[in-house]
Scaffold this motif. Structure first.
Motif, PDB file in Angstrom:
ATOM      1  N   SER A 270       0.801  -1.231   0.000  1.00  0.00           N
ATOM      2  CA  SER A 270       0.000   0.000   0.000  1.00  0.00           C
ATOM      3  C   SER A 270       0.834   1.282   0.000  1.00  0.00           C
ATOM      4  O   SER A 270       0.521   2.227  -0.714  1.00  0.00           O
ATOM      5  CB  SER A 270      -0.987   0.006   1.164  1.00  0.00           C
ATOM      6  N   ASN A 271       1.920   1.327   0.786  1.00  0.00           N
ATOM      7  CA  ASN A 271       2.698   2.575   0.773  1.00  0.00           C
ATOM      8  C   ASN A 271       3.395   2.743  -0.562  1.00  0.00           C
ATOM      9  O   ASN A 271       3.423   3.830  -1.142  1.00  0.00           O
ATOM     10  CB  ASN A 271       3.676   2.638   1.959  1.00  0.00           C
ATOM     11  N   LEU A 272       3.952   1.644  -1.070  1.00  0.00           N
ATOM     12  CA  LEU A 272       4.657   1.728  -2.353  1.00  0.00           C
ATOM     13  C   LEU A 272       3.669   2.091  -3.462  1.00  0.00           C
ATOM     14  O   LEU A 272       3.936   2.978  -4.282  1.00  0.00           O
ATOM     15  CB  LEU A 272       5.353   0.398  -2.666  1.00  0.00           C
ATOM     16  N   GLY A 273       2.521   1.423  -3.464  1.00  0.00           N
ATOM     17  CA  GLY A 273       1.501   1.718  -4.472  1.00  0.00           C
ATOM     18  C   GLY A 273       1.083   3.178  -4.414  1.00  0.00           C
ATOM     19  O   GLY A 273       0.918   3.837  -5.442  1.00  0.00           O
ATOM     20  N   GLY A 274       0.921   3.694  -3.198  1.00  0.00           N
ATOM     21  CA  GLY A 274       0.518   5.092  -3.047  1.00  0.00           C
ATOM     22  C   GLY A 274       1.611   6.054  -3.485  1.00  0.00           C
ATOM     23  O   GLY A 274       1.350   7.030  -4.185  1.00  0.00           O
ATOM     24  N   LEU A 275       2.834   5.748  -3.100  1.00  0.00           N
ATOM     25  CA  LEU A 275       3.961   6.621  -3.450  1.00  0.00           C
ATOM     26  C   LEU A 275       4.173   6.686  -4.961  1.00  0.00           C
ATOM     27  O   LEU A 275       4.412   7.745  -5.523  1.00  0.00           O
ATOM     28  CB  LEU A 275       5.238   6.117  -2.758  1.00  0.00           C
ATOM     29  N   ILE A 276       4.077   5.537  -5.619  1.00  0.00           N
ATOM     30  CA  ILE A 276       4.415   5.527  -7.055  1.00  0.00           C
ATOM     31  C   ILE A 276       3.245   5.902  -7.955  1.00  0.00           C
ATOM     32  O   ILE A 276       3.457   6.197  -9.129  1.00  0.00           O
ATOM     33  CB  ILE A 276       4.961   4.149  -7.517  1.00  0.00           C
ATOM     34  N   SER A 277       2.016   5.884  -7.430  1.00  0.00           N
ATOM     35  CA  SER A 277       0.846   6.023  -8.306  1.00  0.00           C
ATOM     36  C   SER A 277       0.945   7.139  -9.351  1.00  0.00           C
ATOM     37  O   SER A 277       0.835   6.868 -10.549  1.00  0.00           O
ATOM     38  CB  SER A 277      -0.432   6.187  -7.482  1.00  0.00           C
ATOM     39  N   PRO A 278       1.161   8.415  -8.940  1.00  0.00           N
ATOM     40  CA  PRO A 278       1.185   9.450  -9.971  1.00  0.00           C
ATOM     41  C   PRO A 278       2.362   9.310 -10.943  1.00  0.00           C
ATOM     42  O   PRO A 278       2.244   9.676 -12.121  1.00  0.00           O
ATOM     43  CB  PRO A 278       1.292  10.758  -9.183  1.00  0.00           C
ATOM     44  N   PHE A 279       3.474   8.759 -10.463  1.00  0.00           N
ATOM     45  CA  PHE A 279       4.642   8.573 -11.322  1.00  0.00           C
ATOM     46  C   PHE A 279       4.382   7.424 -12.303  1.00  0.00           C
ATOM     47  O   PHE A 279       4.705   7.503 -13.481  1.00  0.00           O
ATOM     48  CB  PHE A 279       5.888   8.287 -10.474  1.00  0.00           C
ATOM     49  N   MET A 280       3.777   6.360 -11.782  1.00  0.00           N
ATOM     50  CA  MET A 280       3.416   5.231 -12.637  1.00  0.00           C
ATOM     51  C   MET A 280       2.387   5.678 -13.675  1.00  0.00           C
ATOM     52  O   MET A 280       2.431   5.244 -14.830  1.00  0.00           O
ATOM     53  CB  MET A 280       2.860   4.087 -11.777  1.00  0.00           C
ATOM     54  N   GLY A 281       1.494   6.574 -13.262  1.00  0.00           N
ATOM     55  CA  GLY A 281       0.506   7.122 -14.199  1.00  0.00           C
ATOM     56  C   GLY A 281       1.203   7.772 -15.389  1.00  0.00           C
ATOM     57  O   GLY A 281       0.864   7.510 -16.553  1.00  0.00           O
TER      58      GLY A 281
END
Ligand code: PLP
Length: 455
Positions: A270-281
């Motif tokens: 969850s923290n990794l998913g949250g941290l990377i979300s906009p960058f992964m987008g």
């Protein structure tokens, strides 16, 4: 150009007002949750006895890019957010690296971790639905603490099943939860049918997260006005945690900084998913490229040695099946494993992204993790949670690689929390009583052999 400050703070007015749903930009969506009996995808009606309505809507929505953050949640966030993005000048100096290291620090609240970001959202939607309370499990105790804080704020009842070994080893965590009004039961317990079944099969067991999840689900579904909430793995949790990444991106953009790599520890993701979300987008839309690295313990290596398959989320097999990188629901890390991140599975969103090669994963042995934790504490001052120290380990390794090659890479990592309640683990490390037992292929085969057959 002006020197980048030690801490990049945002003003309240610069805080994100909507969560970002990375699934909206994924061409291949994460696989749906399946009914554990029929193996058919579960719709909202079927999930409703277990989860809150609005959270189910968020869970199943693969298309809406942004979800407005309700004002009540925003006001709660403002008590402890925005969290600082820190330039680790002191660590860079100590390492003599040309790399530029930043960390997003989520430990500045009493629960001591990022988990509060989703706890307040989940408690809010439960309250809005008119429920009396929520049930959950907690391992190390951060999630239970975060949820009890959120429930106290909203006046909701909170029932926590705490993995027995932690209940006994971390009495202070337990008392923090009780201070916020939660009731805490060691799991497995005699309170639930599944607890009694597990105790009969494994007398003397010290419990596991998978076990505690089963108990919490049963407690929710057999009580009027209660639902179950989960602190990681689920799509909705990554959605709420996108606040971490959105703030990080805003802070970096303010100074025109573009990271080369983004590193985070991964338990349920969850923290990794949250941290990377906009960058992964951005990566998914072809606007930018980043190296994204998940770090997991070598003793619980879901990504690096797990199977990408449908599996149970819990030991009692009462939860939906999720398609994820998994070690099998029966997998329990070696007793000497002290660094957290011990869940057998991984977020279905991150699992899909990893399977498509959009992110990398590495595993690290625990003594190396605690070495990094200590080095970080001694240079940057913050006492990190062992979980967070997995990310520190790899950030330091990458910075040292830059020292060899002379590259001035920009590294951003997630510092998810503080380690005040983990001093028994630190003690083991200091006393030389920590080892690096890594499961053999045969050990892992036991977990894989019990994966459900889904076609
Ligand atoms: C729970 C926790 C984690 C791991 O959970 P994820 O869902 O993988 O983020 C990491 N760090 C801290 C401090 C935690 O409390």
């Amino acid at each position: 150009m002006e020197k980048i400050p030690y801490k990049i703070y945002l003003n309240e007015s610069e805080m994100p007002t909507a969560w970002y749903n990375v699934r909206s930009d994924m061409k291949k969506k994460p696989a749906p949750l399946l009914n554990p009996g029929t193996h058919q995808p579960m719709g909202a009606d079927e999930l409703a006895p277990v989860f809150c309505e609005e959270l189910i809507r968020q869970e199943l929505d693969n298309d809406t890019p942004y979800f407005q953050i309700p004002d009540e949640i925003l006001s709660f966030y403002k008590m402890y957010r925005p969290s600082p993005l820190v330039r680790a000048y002191c660590l860079e100096e100590k390492l003599q690296t040309p790399a530029k290291i930043y960390y997003k620090f989520e430990g500045n609240n009493t629960s001591g971790s990022h988990k509060l970001n989703s706890a307040i959202a989940q408690a809010y939607y439960a309250k809005k639905q008119g429920l009396k309370g929520v049930t959950t499990e907690t391992g190390a105790g951060q999630w239970g603490t975060a949820l009890s804080m959120a429930c106290a704020y909203l006046g909701l009842d909170c029932k926590v099943y705490m993995v027995k070994v932690s209940y006994e080893q971390k009495p202070f965590r337990r008392e923090v939860m009780r201070t916020y009004g939660a009731s805490v039961t060691p799991s497995p317990s005699m309170e639930t049918e599944v607890g009694r079944r597990i105790l009969a099969a494994h007398p003397g067991t010290t419990g596991s997260l998978g076990c505690a999840i089963s108990e919490a689900v049963e407690a929710a579904t057999t009580r009027e006005g209660y639902r179950y909430v989960l602190g990681s793995v689920l799509n909705q949790v990554l959605l709420h945690q996108s606040i971490i990444g959105l703030e990080t991106k805003t802070a970096l953009d303010k100074y025109g900084i573009k990271p080369d790599m983004i590193i985070g520890c991964a338990g349920g993701g969850s923290n990794l998913g949250g941290l990377i979300s906009p960058f992964m987008g951005e990566k998914l839309r072809g606007e930018a490229d980043y190296r994204i690295i998940a770090v997991e313990p070598a003793s619980c290596p879901s990504f690096t040695r797990g199977r990408f398959a449908y599996d149970f989320c819990d030991t009692g097999m009462v939860c939906p099946l999720a398609k994820m990188y998994t070690l099998g629901a029966d997998f329990i890390p070696a007793p000497n494993h002290a660094g957290g991140l011990r869940y057998h599975g991984m977020s279905p969103i991150l699992s899909e992204l990893y399977d498509e090669g959009l992110m990398e994963a590495v595993s690290v042995p625990q003594t190396k993790v605690f070495e990094a934790a200590e080095q970080f504490a001694r240079t940057e001052g913050i006492l990190p949670a062992p979980e967070s120290a997995h990310a520190i380990r790899v950030a330091i390794d990458e910075a040292m690689r830059c020292k060899e090659t002379g590259e001035e890479k920009t590294i951003v990592f997630g510092l998810t929390g503080t380690g005040y309640f983990d001093m028994v683990a630190y003690e083991k490390f200091h006393d030389g009583k920590m080892d690096d037992y890594i499961p053999t292929d045969e050990d892992l085969e036991v977990g894989f052999s019990k994966l459900p057959k889904v076609d």
